[in-house]
Design a protein around this motif. Structure first.
Motif, PDB file in Angstrom:
ATOM      1  N   GLY A 159      66.683  -1.479  69.349  1.00  0.00           N
ATOM      2  CA  GLY A 159      67.134  -1.329  70.736  1.00  0.00           C
ATOM      3  C   GLY A 159      65.988  -1.181  71.710  1.00  0.00           C
ATOM      4  N   TYR A 160      66.341  -1.147  72.988  1.00  0.00           N
ATOM      5  CA  TYR A 160      65.382  -0.987  74.084  1.00  0.00           C
ATOM      6  C   TYR A 160      65.967  -0.003  75.070  1.00  0.00           C
ATOM      7  CZ  TYR A 160      62.691  -2.166  78.312  1.00  0.00           C
ATOM      8  OH  TYR A 160      61.917  -2.104  79.444  1.00  0.00           O
ATOM      9  N   GLU A 161      65.282   1.119  75.284  1.00  0.00           N
ATOM     10  CA  GLU A 161      65.806   2.136  76.182  1.00  0.00           C
ATOM     11  C   GLU A 161      64.664   2.910  76.812  1.00  0.00           C
ATOM     12  OE1 GLU A 161      69.264   5.612  76.237  1.00  0.00           O
ATOM     13  OE2 GLU A 161      68.738   4.616  74.363  1.00  0.00           O
ATOM     14  N   ASP A 162      64.758   3.119  78.126  1.00  0.00           N
ATOM     15  CA  ASP A 162      63.745   3.873  78.864  1.00  0.00           C
ATOM     16  C   ASP A 162      62.330   3.352  78.614  1.00  0.00           C
ATOM     17  OD1 ASP A 162      65.688   5.542  79.939  1.00  0.00           O
ATOM     18  OD2 ASP A 162      65.587   6.918  78.242  1.00  0.00           O
ATOM     19  N   GLY A 163      62.197   2.015  78.567  1.00  0.00           N
ATOM     20  CA  GLY A 163      60.883   1.415  78.413  1.00  0.00           C
ATOM     21  C   GLY A 163      60.344   1.416  76.994  1.00  0.00           C
ATOM     22  N   THR A 164      61.144   1.834  76.029  1.00  0.00           N
ATOM     23  CA  THR A 164      60.696   1.905  74.638  1.00  0.00           C
ATOM     24  C   THR A 164      61.496   0.946  73.758  1.00  0.00           C
ATOM     25  OG1 THR A 164      60.027   4.227  74.852  1.00  0.00           O
ATOM     26  CG2 THR A 164      60.406   3.394  72.618  1.00  0.00           C
ATOM     27  N   LEU A 165      60.768   0.084  73.054  1.00  0.00           N
ATOM     28  CA  LEU A 165      61.376  -0.791  72.063  1.00  0.00           C
ATOM     29  C   LEU A 165      61.329  -0.106  70.707  1.00  0.00           C
ATOM     30  CD1 LEU A 165      59.857  -4.308  72.849  1.00  0.00           C
ATOM     31  CD2 LEU A 165      62.295  -3.819  72.674  1.00  0.00           C
ATOM     32  N   THR A 166      62.421  -0.169  69.974  1.00  0.00           N
ATOM     33  CA  THR A 166      62.463   0.428  68.638  1.00  0.00           C
ATOM     34  C   THR A 166      62.730  -0.654  67.598  1.00  0.00           C
ATOM     35  OG1 THR A 166      63.310   2.513  69.532  1.00  0.00           O
ATOM     36  CG2 THR A 166      63.578   2.146  67.168  1.00  0.00           C
ATOM     37  N   TYR A 167      61.858  -0.673  66.587  1.00  0.00           N
ATOM     38  CA  TYR A 167      62.006  -1.588  65.457  1.00  0.00           C
ATOM     39  C   TYR A 167      62.179  -0.785  64.172  1.00  0.00           C
ATOM     40  CZ  TYR A 167      60.382  -5.657  68.147  1.00  0.00           C
ATOM     41  OH  TYR A 167      60.253  -6.679  69.053  1.00  0.00           O
ATOM     42  N   ARG A 168      62.811  -1.415  63.203  1.00  0.00           N
ATOM     43  CA  ARG A 168      62.946  -0.802  61.888  1.00  0.00           C
ATOM     44  C   ARG A 168      62.393  -1.762  60.842  1.00  0.00           C
ATOM     45  NH1 ARG A 168      68.554   1.134  61.459  1.00  0.00           N
ATOM     46  NH2 ARG A 168      67.709   2.774  62.795  1.00  0.00           N
ATOM     47  N   ALA A 169      61.585  -1.218  59.920  1.00  0.00           N
ATOM     48  CA  ALA A 169      60.998  -2.017  58.845  1.00  0.00           C
ATOM     49  C   ALA A 169      61.396  -1.429  57.498  1.00  0.00           C
ATOM     50  CB  ALA A 169      59.482  -2.047  58.973  1.00  0.00           C
ATOM     51  N   SER A 170      61.284  -2.252  56.471  1.00  0.00           N
ATOM     52  CA  SER A 170      61.728  -1.804  55.143  1.00  0.00           C
ATOM     53  C   SER A 170      60.702  -0.923  54.446  1.00  0.00           C
ATOM     54  CB  SER A 170      62.040  -3.020  54.256  1.00  0.00           C
ATOM     55  OG  SER A 170      60.904  -3.858  54.145  1.00  0.00           O
ATOM     56  N   THR A 171      59.398  -1.053  54.819  1.00  0.00           N
ATOM     57  CA  THR A 171      58.364  -0.251  54.162  1.00  0.00           C
ATOM     58  C   THR A 171      57.319   0.253  55.159  1.00  0.00           C
ATOM     59  OG1 THR A 171      56.854  -2.107  53.736  1.00  0.00           O
ATOM     60  CG2 THR A 171      58.601  -1.700  52.097  1.00  0.00           C
TER      61      THR A 171
END
Length: 400
Positions: A339-351
């Protein structure tokens, strides 16, 4: 007074007639018509509607130009669009039942009014006839949906929402209506290029708030159910004839009322202090994989990319040019955009290894690609998917 026929189906008599049968069918709209406004927000508009933009998925410059006939009241209004929504909804329902459909559609005024849940009366019939005329005399010229993948230059398609219409009256009462709708519209429905609308949409009175609901429904269709956009960007996409300051004032009033069905509105500010509208779905869809098998196919047909998901695809294309397909596929494409909220992008990785590699080697390029699309980034945040279902640990860092 005997039987009277107004209008007439002459050029498309060879098309099979599709007769409406279901009254309680979920309202649906075509995706392209929700991304930008293709209808007049007020009656009597004769000034053309023009849109020109770069499609983030294809990189092609798309254009839309809509004109109307002064004789018939100008460009078709967003309330006239109800007739198209009725046809789209009937088509989709019939397709899912395995029934044959056609763009030559037959229905009674009673079926249309019952679907809208309004009481038919004299002025309602007059307005319906006026809507038919405006939908027929409104002219659309667009490059949207012109054989993506095959074209090397923009191809313009020209059409009207309704090609032909016919009204049959007996003893002074309207018994049946038959319309032939645009092939462009019908073709898009064959691929379920639609989203379901809240039935309360038809209770929204004003043009500005009607379009805002349609746009919010499209923009918040992703998993997060949240989208933010500047007032100015919404103003341009709405094709409003108001001055920007008056449009912005209207948005503030709508935020204060907060009465759009299934959508919460909130005024926020960008990093540069620009007014932005936060839109959040209050009836967020369930994940398709959690639905019963019988409902899964239907749900998947309604899942469309949000602007954020479309932007992510464009970011990957930008990175391909700088880093190469092999590198992007190995390290970037495998990231899950949360997601993208308040200027911050969040990513999820497997490791953790993937996170460390991206942080050290590719994060600056990743940020530059997002910023080139107009995103005001404060940080990129990474999470490592935990072995526990549904949980993750945060390992990201702020912008450097």
């Amino acid at each position: 007074m005997g039987r009277k026929i107004e209008g007439g189906i002459k050029e498309h008599q060879d098309l099979t007639r599709f007769t409406v049968s279901a009254a309680d069918v979920a309202a649906k709209d075509q995706i392209d018509l929700m991304s930008r406004n293709w209808f007049s927000l007020v009656p009597g508009r004769t000034e053309p509607i023009d849109h020109k933009y770069v499609d983030q998925k294809t990189g092609m410059t798309e254009s839309v130009r809509i004109t109307g006939s002064k004789e018939h009241g100008g460009i078709a209004t967003i309330h006239d669009q109800d007739l198209l929504l009725f046809a789209i909804s009937q088509w989709v329902d019939a397709q899912r039942l395995g029934l044959a459909t056609s763009r030559r559609i037959h229905f009674t005024p009673y079926q249309f009014f019952a679907w809208l849940k309004i009481a038919p009366h004299g002025t309602a019939y007059d307005r319906l006839k006026d809507a038919l005329n405006r939908l027929k005399t409104t002219n659309i010229q667009t490059t949207v949906r012109a054989e993506i993948g095959k074209r090397t230059r923009n191809r313009i398609k020209q059409f009207s929402w309704i090609t032909e219409w016919e009204i049959t009256e007996e003893q002074g009462e309207v018994r049946g209506i038959e319309v032939v709708l645009a092939e462009w519209l019908f073709e898009s429905i064959q691929n379920f290029h639609v989203l379901t609308l809240d039935k309360r949409y038809f209770e929204i009175p004003g043009g500005v708030e009607r379009w805002l609901y349609l746009y919010a429904r499209k923009a918040t269709g992703g998993g997060a159910g949240i989208w933010k956009e500047t007032f100015k960007s919404l103003y341009l996409k709405s094709a409003s004839q108001q001055e920007y300051k008056h449009y912005a004032s209207t948005l503030r009033k709508l935020i204060k009322k907060n009465e759009l069905p299934g959508v919460r509105l909130e005024k926020v500010s960008s990093v540069q202090g620009k007014d932005m509208l936060l839109m959040e779905r209050t009836d967020k869809r369930p994940l398709a994989e959690k639905l019963p098998a019988a409902d899964r196919e239907v749900q998947m047909a309604l899942i469309e990319k949000t602007p954020l998901e479309e932007a992510w695809e464009n970011v990957l294309e930008i990175l391909n040019k700088h880093l190469g397909d092999a590198t992007v596929n190995a390290w970037i494409r495998i990231l899950n955009l949360v997601g993208y909220e308040d200027g911050t992008l969040t990513y999820r990785a497997s490791t953790q290894f993937i996170v460390d590699t991206v942080e050290i080697q590719y994060k600056p390029r990743l940020m530059q690609a997002w910023e080139s699309l107009g995103y005001d980034l404060k940080a990129i945040r990474f999470e490592v998917k935990s072995s526990k279902k549904g949980s993750a640990s945060t390992v990201g860092s702020a912008k450097k």
